[in-house]
Design an enzyme around this catalytic site. Sequence first.
Site, PDB file in Angstrom:
ATOM      1  N   ASP A  96       0.754  -1.195   0.005  1.00 29.09           N
ATOM      2  CA  ASP A  96       0.080  -0.043   0.018  1.00 29.09           C
ATOM      3  C   ASP A  96       0.916   1.263  -0.096  1.00 29.09           C
ATOM      4  OD1 ASP A  96       1.003  -0.024   2.597  1.00 29.09           O
ATOM      5  OD2 ASP A  96      -0.628  -0.850   3.384  1.00 29.09           O
ATOM      6  N   GLU A 118      -0.069  -8.881  -1.027  1.00 30.69           N
ATOM      7  CA  GLU A 118      -0.615  -8.374   0.158  1.00 30.69           C
ATOM      8  C   GLU A 118      -2.063  -7.596   0.135  1.00 30.69           C
ATOM      9  OE1 GLU A 118       1.119  -5.103   2.658  1.00 30.69           O
ATOM     10  OE2 GLU A 118       1.701  -7.012   3.968  1.00 30.69           O
ATOM     11  N   GLU A 132      -2.104   4.857   3.093  1.00 26.86           N
ATOM     12  CA  GLU A 132      -2.078   3.705   2.832  1.00 26.86           C
ATOM     13  C   GLU A 132      -3.275   2.878   2.629  1.00 26.86           C
ATOM     14  OE1 GLU A 132      -0.165   4.882   5.331  1.00 26.86           O
ATOM     15  OE2 GLU A 132       1.890   4.589   4.797  1.00 26.86           O
ATOM     16  N   HIS A 209       7.130   5.496  12.680  1.00 30.53           N
ATOM     17  CA  HIS A 209       7.370   6.215  11.499  1.00 30.53           C
ATOM     18  C   HIS A 209       6.155   6.696  10.796  1.00 30.53           C
ATOM     19  CE1 HIS A 209       5.733   3.298   8.550  1.00 30.53           C
ATOM     20  NE2 HIS A 209       6.259   2.339   9.207  1.00 30.53           N
ATOM     21  N   ARG A 211       2.985   8.243   9.051  1.00 30.50           N
ATOM     22  CA  ARG A 211       2.791   9.614   8.951  1.00 30.50           C
ATOM     23  C   ARG A 211       1.624  10.259   9.302  1.00 30.50           C
ATOM     24  NH1 ARG A 211       4.260  11.960   3.078  1.00 30.50           N
ATOM     25  NH2 ARG A 211       5.722  10.063   2.978  1.00 30.50           N
ATOM     26  N   HIS A 242      14.081   5.349  12.195  1.00 32.89           N
ATOM     27  CA  HIS A 242      13.692   5.536  10.509  1.00 32.89           C
ATOM     28  C   HIS A 242      14.382   6.694  10.286  1.00 32.89           C
ATOM     29  CE1 HIS A 242      11.070   6.582   7.048  1.00 32.89           C
ATOM     30  NE2 HIS A 242      10.446   5.403   6.970  1.00 32.89           N
TER      31      HIS A 242
END
Length: 382
Positions: A96, A118, A132, A209, A211, A242
């Site tokens: 995604d 996936e 995503e 990490h 967003r 990250h």
Amino acid sequence: MLTIMPIYGTRPEAIKMAPIVSALQSTADFNCVVAVTGQHRAMLDQVNKLFGIIPDVDLNIHQRNQSLNGIMARTLEGMEQVLALHRPDAVVVQGDTTTSTAGAIAAFNNGIPVIHAEAGLRSGDLLSPYPEEGNRKLTSQIAKLHLAPTTISRANLLREGIHASDIVVTGNTVIDALLATRTKNVSFDDPRLEELSESGRRVLLVTTHRRENQGEAMRGVGRAIAEIAKTEPEVSVVLPVHKNPVVREAVLPPLEGLGNVIVTEPLSYGEFTRLMSLSTVVLTDSGGVQEEAPSLGKPVLVMRENTERPEAVTAGTVKLVGTETARIVEEVRRLLNDPAAYALMANAVNPYGDGLAADRTVAAISQLFGFGKRMSDFEEAI
Ligand code: UD1
Ligand code: UDP
């Protein structure tokens, strides 16, 4: 011979695509042409190196503080030429990310079948995870073959009108990658981790990490880690951080000067799986880590309000704790100090795969082209 083009660009896609690349390369039926966008640079190269993958195509689109539209535009533009040159019979995209959806759109616009690995994960909230959830729904609209990791993701696709004959339940290839990697004898490059592994100290492993967590929520995660480190001095906290500067600016300042907090650069996948194995508790907002840690018997606290991966929550090894500082501290401290609560969550379960997902993937691709035999679908045991 048929040409199949896996397209990927970030660390988690690389980890999950590596078993598919390997399985495609080991059959005589397909010519596997690997295309990477380079959405991630260092973190992508680290994985390709570990799995011995040398991409045939590298769009090298990475930029510091890149925008979603920038990633998408550079991928669409770059893939246009790549698809014209290599003329693949199908592309495989994974999950995604923006690379994944842009790769799918680029192929679709050229009339090339899209195979979605996936497929079918859904949180039900378009804004979490963002972007995503939108990306994965967009890809489902244009994919020809949907490789669902679990029966729950298959059911999500059926509910959205995808035909049963276009879905194969494979398990998640992340478990193939994990099983292939965890048995290797890996040493830590960072001497602090090698020392930690010999110390017998309990370890809280943290990654963050997402967003939608960036900004205040992530600053709160930093404060929570600091408070846990101060109140649980016999525990070591390890944060492989990250590469995103936005993440670093938010999470790192409260951790300065804390002797029992180890901040490292992103670890190679081999080192990270070893670190997961020796951890006591995992605190994360990562998708992949949510899938891996349960099969290692590690309790996972997920810093999100919802998840598209409900299987391990149902099994009791993953718990959603949100992003509020006080709640994170409370949930981690409970697991560290209440053996009964810990024992309830520390069960090894494998709802995400059995290590045969890449073989099922190649079998499903063969069947799409009218040859080969479909393997029996993966069924998660919960
Ligand atoms: C991306 C994916 C996300 C996935 C995550 C895995 C999208 C929109 N997001 O998010 O779904 O969960 O990867 O980690 O596709 N950077 C580097 N070097 C690297 C990688 C990143 O410097 O090797 C920095 C850059 O400044 C970059 C920033 O990190 O701008 C963010 O990278 P990006 O790929 O845009 O988003 P992620 O948050 O990593
Ligand atoms: N990982 C890694 N090194 C690290 C941190 C994570 O190899 O330092 C692996 C982890 O095992 C998992 C994947 O990276 O397979 C998850 O990546 P990330 O959390 O960046 O993305 P997500 O899965 O949330 O999309």
